[in-house]
Design a protein around this motif. Structure first.
Motif, PDB file in Angstrom:
ATOM      1  N   TYR A 167       0.883  -1.188   0.122  1.00 22.91           N
ATOM      2  CA  TYR A 167       0.094   0.042   0.147  1.00 22.91           C
ATOM      3  C   TYR A 167       0.896   1.257  -0.020  1.00 22.91           C
ATOM      4  O   TYR A 167       1.571   1.245   0.796  1.00 22.91           O
ATOM      5  CB  TYR A 167      -0.788  -0.082   1.412  1.00 22.91           C
ATOM      6  N   TRP A 168       0.664   2.107  -0.881  1.00 19.76           N
ATOM      7  CA  TRP A 168       1.540   3.231  -1.273  1.00 19.76           C
ATOM      8  C   TRP A 168       0.750   4.713  -1.296  1.00 19.76           C
ATOM      9  O   TRP A 168      -0.204   4.512  -1.839  1.00 19.76           O
ATOM     10  CB  TRP A 168       2.445   3.125  -2.505  1.00 19.76           C
ATOM     11  N   ASP A 169       1.151   5.491  -0.221  1.00 16.35           N
ATOM     12  CA  ASP A 169       0.586   6.793  -0.417  1.00 16.35           C
ATOM     13  C   ASP A 169       1.518   7.682  -1.254  1.00 16.35           C
ATOM     14  O   ASP A 169       2.586   7.853  -1.123  1.00 16.35           O
ATOM     15  CB  ASP A 169       0.652   7.477   0.930  1.00 16.35           C
ATOM     16  N   GLN A 170       0.890   8.000  -2.455  1.00 14.21           N
ATOM     17  CA  GLN A 170       1.589   8.860  -3.455  1.00 14.21           C
ATOM     18  C   GLN A 170       1.976  10.136  -2.703  1.00 14.21           C
ATOM     19  O   GLN A 170       1.553  10.623  -1.937  1.00 14.21           O
ATOM     20  CB  GLN A 170       0.806   9.172  -4.734  1.00 14.21           C
ATOM     21  N   ARG A 171       3.115  10.750  -3.446  1.00 17.31           N
ATOM     22  CA  ARG A 171       3.475  12.052  -3.070  1.00 17.31           C
ATOM     23  C   ARG A 171       2.480  13.066  -2.866  1.00 17.31           C
ATOM     24  O   ARG A 171       1.457  13.184  -3.915  1.00 17.31           O
ATOM     25  CB  ARG A 171       4.734  12.542  -3.770  1.00 17.31           C
ATOM     26  N   GLY A 172       2.281  14.098  -1.931  1.00 16.55           N
ATOM     27  CA  GLY A 172       1.389  14.910  -1.978  1.00 16.55           C
ATOM     28  C   GLY A 172      -0.060  14.378  -0.995  1.00 16.55           C
ATOM     29  O   GLY A 172      -1.075  14.929  -1.012  1.00 16.55           O
ATOM     30  N   THR A 173       0.033  13.081  -0.751  1.00 16.62           N
ATOM     31  CA  THR A 173      -0.976  12.291  -0.194  1.00 16.62           C
ATOM     32  C   THR A 173      -0.932  11.486   1.445  1.00 16.62           C
ATOM     33  O   THR A 173       0.086  11.054   1.433  1.00 16.62           O
ATOM     34  CB  THR A 173      -1.428  11.030  -1.053  1.00 16.62           C
ATOM     35  N   VAL A 174      -1.974  11.989   2.165  1.00 16.01           N
ATOM     36  CA  VAL A 174      -1.905  11.689   3.371  1.00 16.01           C
ATOM     37  C   VAL A 174      -0.656  11.363   4.142  1.00 16.01           C
ATOM     38  O   VAL A 174       0.132  12.388   4.531  1.00 16.01           O
ATOM     39  CB  VAL A 174      -2.809  10.361   3.536  1.00 16.01           C
ATOM     40  N   LYS A 175      -0.368  10.280   4.332  1.00 15.24           N
ATOM     41  CA  LYS A 175       1.181  10.153   5.139  1.00 15.24           C
ATOM     42  C   LYS A 175       2.275  10.543   4.283  1.00 15.24           C
ATOM     43  O   LYS A 175       3.558  10.547   4.891  1.00 15.24           O
ATOM     44  CB  LYS A 175       1.239   8.718   5.577  1.00 15.24           C
ATOM     45  N   SER A 176       2.384  10.619   3.042  1.00 11.42           N
ATOM     46  CA  SER A 176       3.391  11.264   2.076  1.00 11.42           C
ATOM     47  C   SER A 176       3.008  12.653   1.902  1.00 11.42           C
ATOM     48  O   SER A 176       3.652  13.443   1.163  1.00 11.42           O
ATOM     49  CB  SER A 176       3.346  10.719   0.820  1.00 11.42           C
ATOM     50  N   PHE A 177       2.178  13.343   2.600  1.00 12.42           N
ATOM     51  CA  PHE A 177       2.000  14.751   2.417  1.00 12.42           C
ATOM     52  C   PHE A 177       2.749  15.502   3.062  1.00 12.42           C
ATOM     53  O   PHE A 177       3.233  15.495   4.392  1.00 12.42           O
ATOM     54  CB  PHE A 177       0.441  15.186   2.915  1.00 12.42           C
ATOM     55  N   ASP A 178       3.455  16.546   2.351  1.00  9.34           N
ATOM     56  CA  ASP A 178       4.359  17.706   3.059  1.00  9.34           C
ATOM     57  C   ASP A 178       4.083  19.068   2.694  1.00  9.34           C
ATOM     58  O   ASP A 178       3.960  19.168   1.205  1.00  9.34           O
ATOM     59  CB  ASP A 178       6.087  17.191   2.962  1.00  9.34           C
ATOM     60  N   ALA A 179       3.859  19.965   3.431  1.00  7.37           N
ATOM     61  CA  ALA A 179       3.463  21.146   2.981  1.00  7.37           C
ATOM     62  C   ALA A 179       4.321  21.996   2.165  1.00  7.37           C
ATOM     63  O   ALA A 179       4.150  22.865   1.462  1.00  7.37           O
ATOM     64  CB  ALA A 179       3.067  22.128   4.075  1.00  7.37           C
ATOM     65  N   ARG A 180       5.682  21.330   2.427  1.00  4.65           N
ATOM     66  CA  ARG A 180       6.887  22.193   1.837  1.00  4.65           C
ATOM     67  C   ARG A 180       7.017  21.692   0.428  1.00  4.65           C
ATOM     68  O   ARG A 180       7.737  22.024  -0.489  1.00  4.65           O
ATOM     69  CB  ARG A 180       8.101  21.921   2.455  1.00  4.65           C
ATOM     70  N   LEU A 181       6.181  20.690  -0.038  1.00  2.50           N
ATOM     71  CA  LEU A 181       6.511  20.066  -1.421  1.00  2.50           C
ATOM     72  C   LEU A 181       6.159  20.932  -2.705  1.00  2.50           C
ATOM     73  O   LEU A 181       4.988  21.706  -2.478  1.00  2.50           O
ATOM     74  CB  LEU A 181       5.723  18.784  -1.440  1.00  2.50           C
ATOM     75  N   ASP A 182       7.020  21.193  -3.440  1.00  2.00           N
ATOM     76  CA  ASP A 182       6.722  22.051  -4.742  1.00  2.00           C
ATOM     77  C   ASP A 182       5.698  21.505  -5.540  1.00  2.00           C
ATOM     78  O   ASP A 182       5.615  20.356  -5.932  1.00  2.00           O
ATOM     79  CB  ASP A 182       8.161  22.074  -5.375  1.00  2.00           C
ATOM     80  N   PRO A 183       4.631  22.130  -5.523  1.00  2.21           N
ATOM     81  CA  PRO A 183       3.395  21.444  -6.427  1.00  2.21           C
ATOM     82  C   PRO A 183       3.775  21.391  -7.643  1.00  2.21           C
ATOM     83  O   PRO A 183       3.254  20.304  -8.599  1.00  2.21           O
ATOM     84  CB  PRO A 183       2.396  22.732  -6.394  1.00  2.21           C
ATOM     85  N   ALA A 184       4.668  21.816  -8.524  1.00  3.32           N
ATOM     86  CA  ALA A 184       5.534  21.705  -9.874  1.00  3.32           C
ATOM     87  C   ALA A 184       6.003  20.303  -9.981  1.00  3.32           C
ATOM     88  O   ALA A 184       6.267  19.670 -11.037  1.00  3.32           O
ATOM     89  CB  ALA A 184       6.512  22.681  -9.926  1.00  3.32           C
ATOM     90  N   GLU A 185       6.274  19.623  -8.902  1.00  4.21           N
ATOM     91  CA  GLU A 185       6.728  18.194  -8.600  1.00  4.21           C
ATOM     92  C   GLU A 185       5.658  17.411  -8.779  1.00  4.21           C
ATOM     93  O   GLU A 185       6.051  15.831  -8.656  1.00  4.21           O
ATOM     94  CB  GLU A 185       7.739  17.843  -7.469  1.00  4.21           C
ATOM     95  N   LEU A 186       4.291  17.584  -8.783  1.00  2.46           N
ATOM     96  CA  LEU A 186       3.300  16.763  -8.882  1.00  2.46           C
ATOM     97  C   LEU A 186       2.914  16.646 -10.295  1.00  2.46           C
ATOM     98  O   LEU A 186       2.301  17.542 -10.848  1.00  2.46           O
ATOM     99  CB  LEU A 186       2.087  17.299  -7.935  1.00  2.46           C
ATOM    100  N   THR A 187       3.443  15.792 -11.087  1.00  2.90           N
ATOM    101  CA  THR A 187       3.242  15.554 -12.672  1.00  2.90           C
ATOM    102  C   THR A 187       3.256  14.032 -12.812  1.00  2.90           C
ATOM    103  O   THR A 187       3.557  13.341 -12.043  1.00  2.90           O
ATOM    104  CB  THR A 187       4.135  16.108 -13.460  1.00  2.90           C
TER     105      THR A 187
END
Length: 353
Positions: free
Chosen positions: A99-119
Motif C-alpha cells: 500500500y503506497w501513499d503517493q507524493r502529496g497524499t496523506v502520510k506522504s503529504f508535506d506542505a513544503r512539497l513543490d506543486p510543480a513536482e506533482l506531474t
C-alpha cells in the motif's frame, strides 16, 4: 468554583493525552494459533525515498515470498489504504501486499512539497522506483499491479514503459479520455438531479456547467455524484467513513487532516494535466495482460468509455469483469467478488497455483 476549574483542567489534559496517543500508528503482526508472530510474515510501515521525496509504504503479507501485489490509489491525493485494509485485507494471506501513499497524499503529504513536482511523469517514475526496490528486496521478477481511478493513469503509463516487470495489470475504473469522461459525468448528474427533483443539486450543477473544471469545481461535482449514487451505489456519509477509518491502527486523527490538505493540494496541482489525459492517443497498445474491472453504476469514471478503450486496445490478453452492484468503489462495494477475482487472475498468470 475551584472544582469546576480542576475538572475542566483534567478534561483538557485527558483530551490532550488521548490526541497524543491516537496520533501514533502501527500495523498488527500476523500471528499463529498460539499468538506468536509468523516467522516468515511481514507487517511494516516504512518511509521510502522516491524521487527525492519521502513517501509512506505499508507492507503486509503472511509470507515474504508471496507474489508482490502493488496497489496504486486514486484521487489525486486520495489514499485508499484504510478502505483496502477494512475490505480487502484477506488478500494479504496470498500476496505480499504493498500500500503506497503517493507524493502529496496523506502520510506522504508535506506542505513544503513543490506543486510543480506533482506531474504524471514524476509520479509514474516514483511508482517505477518503488517497484524496482520491491523486486530487488524480495527477489522477484514481476508484480501484480492493481490501480484505481486516477491511479490507472500512473499504472498505464508505467506498464507501457516497463512491461517486463508486470505479470498482469488489474485496472479498476480505467481513465481514458478525461474530458469526455467528465462531460458524461456532468450530464448524468444533472439528469439524475432533475429526475429526483433535487432543486439544490440542479441549481449547483447548472451553475457549474460542463467541463473543463478547476480542482474546486471537480470537488463540487464529486460531492453531488456521491449524493446521487454515482460514487457508491449506496451513498456514504463522510462521518461514517471517518469513524470506520479511525478504528484502524494504521490511521490516526492527524492523517485525516493530512488527507484533506493533501487531497486539495494534489487536485490543484494535477487537475490541468489530468484534464488533458487521453489514453486512446497515448497507449493504443500495451504488452501486458490487462483485466479491466468496471462498476456498472460508476458515474465518476465512465464504464462505457473504459469498455470501448479495452475493445480497441492491442494487448497480449485482456478480460472485462463487470461488478453489477458497484459504482466507482468496486473493491469496497463488492469485496468478496473483487478479492476472489484478484486471486483467480494471479493463478491465470502463474503467480501461484
Amino acid at each position: 468554583m475551584h472544582w469546576i476549574l480542576v475538572s475542566f483542567a483534567v478534561l483538557i489534559i485527558g483530551l490532550a493525552s488521548a490526541l497524543v496517543l491516537t496520533s501514533r500508528t502501527s500495523t498488527p503482526p500476523f500471528l499463529d494459533a498460539d499468538g506468536n508472530v509468523l516467522t516468515d510474515s511481514i507487517a511494516e510501515e516504512r518511509r521510502v525515498n522516491l524521487g527525492g521525496v519521502e513517501q509512506y509504504v505499508l507492507l503486509r503479507g503472511r509470507s515474504r515470498t508471496a507474489p508482490l501485489l502493488v496497489y496504486v490509489h486514486g484521487g489525486p491525493g486520495g489514499s485508499e489504504t484504510p478502505f483496502l485494509r477494512i475490505h480487502n485485507a484477506e488478500l494479504e494471506n496470498d500476496f505480499l501486499t504493498v500500500y503506497w501513499d503517493q507524493r502529496g497524499t496523506v502520510k506522504s503529504f508535506d506542505a513544503r512539497l513543490d506543486p510543480a513536482e506533482l506531474t504524471i511523469a514524476r509520479m509514474t517514475a516514483d511508482l517505477g522506483e518503488l517497484i524496482d526496490l520491491l523486486l530487488a528486496e524480495f527477489n522477484q521478477d514481476q508484480v501484480l499491479l492493481v490501480a484505481h481511478s486516477w491511479g490507472t493513469i500512473l499504472a498505464l503509463e508505467y506498464v507501457a514503459a516497463r512491461p517486463e516487470t508486470v505479470a498482469a495489470y488489474i485496472s479498476i475504473s480505467q481513465i481514458t479520455n478525461q474530458m469526455a469522461n467528465d462531460t458524461e459525468s456532468f450530464l448524468w448528474a444533472l439528469a439524475e438531479a432533475q429526475a429526483r427533483g433535487d432543486a439544490k443539486a440542479i441549481a449547483t450543477l447548472e451553475t457549474l456547467g460542463p467541463p473543463s473544471y478547476t480542482a474546486k469545481e471537480q470537488m463540487t461535482r464529486d460531492r453531488y455524484l456521491n449524493r446521487l449514487g454515482g460514487i457508491f451505489v449506496e451513498p456514504q456519509s463522510n462521518l461514517d467513513l471517518l469513524w470506520s477509518v479511525l478504528a484502524l491502527s494504521e490511521f490516526a486523527w492527524p492523517d485525516f487532516i493530512a488527507f484533506l490538505r493533501g487531497n486539495a493540494f494534489s487536485l490543484e496541482a494535477l487537475c490541468p494535466e489530468q484534464q488533458d489525459y487521453d489514453a486512446y492517443k497515448r497507449h493504443p497498445k500495451i504488452e501486458v495482460p490487462i483485466i479491466l474491472m468496471l462498476g456498472r453504476s460508476d458515474r465518476v469514471v465512465s464504464p462505457r468509455l473504459g469498455a470501448e478503450y479495452l475493445a480497441t486496445l492491442e494487448v497480449p490478453d485482456k478480460e472485462l469483469i463487470w461488478f453489477e452492484k458497484s459504482a466507482h468503489m468496486v473493491p469496497f462495494e463488492e469485496p468478496e467478488k473483487f478479492n476472489a477475482a484478484v486471486r483467480q487472475i494471479a493463478r491465470q498468470v502463474g503467480l501461484f497455483e
